[in-house]
Scaffold this motif. Sequence first.
Motif, PDB file in Angstrom:
ATOM      1  N   GLU A  79       9.215 -41.992 -59.390  1.00  0.00           N
ATOM      2  CA  GLU A  79      10.045 -42.038 -58.031  1.00  0.00           C
ATOM      3  C   GLU A  79      11.379 -40.844 -58.523  1.00  0.00           C
ATOM      4  O   GLU A  79      11.974 -40.518 -57.656  1.00  0.00           O
ATOM      5  CB  GLU A  79      10.484 -43.396 -57.816  1.00  0.00           C
ATOM      6  N   ILE A  80      11.455 -40.736 -59.660  1.00  0.00           N
ATOM      7  CA  ILE A  80      12.502 -39.930 -60.466  1.00  0.00           C
ATOM      8  C   ILE A  80      12.278 -38.542 -59.972  1.00  0.00           C
ATOM      9  O   ILE A  80      13.348 -38.024 -59.385  1.00  0.00           O
ATOM     10  CB  ILE A  80      12.509 -40.000 -61.966  1.00  0.00           C
ATOM     11  N   ILE A  81      10.895 -38.195 -59.788  1.00  0.00           N
ATOM     12  CA  ILE A  81      10.852 -36.898 -59.449  1.00  0.00           C
ATOM     13  C   ILE A  81      11.064 -36.654 -57.975  1.00  0.00           C
ATOM     14  O   ILE A  81      11.791 -35.382 -57.498  1.00  0.00           O
ATOM     15  CB  ILE A  81       9.197 -36.448 -59.701  1.00  0.00           C
ATOM     16  N   ILE A  82      10.553 -37.556 -56.907  1.00  0.00           N
ATOM     17  CA  ILE A  82      10.990 -37.606 -55.611  1.00  0.00           C
ATOM     18  C   ILE A  82      12.602 -37.540 -55.585  1.00  0.00           C
ATOM     19  O   ILE A  82      13.170 -36.561 -54.823  1.00  0.00           O
ATOM     20  CB  ILE A  82      10.488 -38.685 -54.963  1.00  0.00           C
ATOM     21  N   ASP A  83      13.270 -38.374 -56.160  1.00  0.00           N
ATOM     22  CA  ASP A  83      14.492 -38.403 -56.395  1.00  0.00           C
ATOM     23  C   ASP A  83      15.295 -37.174 -56.688  1.00  0.00           C
ATOM     24  O   ASP A  83      16.323 -36.654 -55.843  1.00  0.00           O
ATOM     25  CB  ASP A  83      15.086 -39.872 -57.091  1.00  0.00           C
ATOM     26  N   ALA A  84      14.906 -36.800 -57.450  1.00  0.00           N
ATOM     27  CA  ALA A  84      15.424 -35.405 -58.203  1.00  0.00           C
ATOM     28  C   ALA A  84      15.163 -34.149 -56.893  1.00  0.00           C
ATOM     29  O   ALA A  84      16.286 -33.556 -56.707  1.00  0.00           O
ATOM     30  CB  ALA A  84      14.717 -34.940 -59.578  1.00  0.00           C
ATOM     31  N   GLY A  85      14.272 -34.225 -56.239  1.00  0.00           N
ATOM     32  CA  GLY A  85      13.893 -33.416 -55.349  1.00  0.00           C
ATOM     33  C   GLY A  85      14.664 -33.398 -54.211  1.00  0.00           C
ATOM     34  O   GLY A  85      15.245 -32.354 -53.481  1.00  0.00           O
ATOM     35  N   GLN A  86      14.819 -34.621 -53.623  1.00  0.00           N
ATOM     36  CA  GLN A  86      15.897 -34.941 -52.617  1.00  0.00           C
ATOM     37  C   GLN A  86      17.272 -34.602 -53.229  1.00  0.00           C
ATOM     38  O   GLN A  86      17.919 -34.032 -52.220  1.00  0.00           O
ATOM     39  CB  GLN A  86      15.725 -36.167 -52.459  1.00  0.00           C
ATOM     40  N   ALA A  87      17.713 -34.849 -54.283  1.00  0.00           N
ATOM     41  CA  ALA A  87      19.122 -34.303 -54.676  1.00  0.00           C
ATOM     42  C   ALA A  87      19.256 -32.789 -54.632  1.00  0.00           C
ATOM     43  O   ALA A  87      20.232 -32.417 -54.282  1.00  0.00           O
ATOM     44  CB  ALA A  87      19.295 -35.002 -56.321  1.00  0.00           C
ATOM     45  N   LEU A  88      18.318 -32.335 -55.088  1.00  0.00           N
ATOM     46  CA  LEU A  88      18.125 -30.914 -55.117  1.00  0.00           C
ATOM     47  C   LEU A  88      18.187 -30.428 -53.511  1.00  0.00           C
ATOM     48  O   LEU A  88      19.161 -29.338 -53.344  1.00  0.00           O
ATOM     49  CB  LEU A  88      17.058 -29.984 -55.733  1.00  0.00           C
TER      50      LEU A  88
END
Length: 170
Positions: A10-19
Amino acid sequence: VRDTLVANPEIIIDAGQALRDRQYAETLQPIRASLERPFFSSWKGAEKPTVTLTYFFDYACGYCRMSNPDIERLLKEEKDLRVVYRELPILGPDSVAAARVSLAASKAGKFVQYHDALYAAGRPGPDTIAIAAKAAGIPSQPAQDPAEEAELRSNMGLASQLGATGTPLF
């Protein structure tokens, strides 16, 4: 790092949303005031909002029609919310005609009456536009108004800056 990502994908999804949020913030910042400032009476909700939702819509859009009850529910539930309506007539001549009458209604202080009456009357067309205009007490064939035409151009430009591909756009 790999073990952490595998254990917590989920870190990847969180990073994408933050970007995405950062990119949208950069896009929104210079146009925010324009987005939140309604055209005359083209808004519903709080007089002095703490939250403003800008809504680009087309009266001929089925998805816009389906989202209308949800917007009304939000306005009832969230007393500090203002919804700013922005006409984005992209679905043909009836959309454009409905938007022009809507802007004339807005200038006359009768946006809400026209807006609600047109949604109640059905898909925009000469008959439903006339019904809604009558309900709002305005002409169904408004005079050409440079301010209304400028508003339509502005809405198209703002929607383009936001990367709009259709309606509804919130």
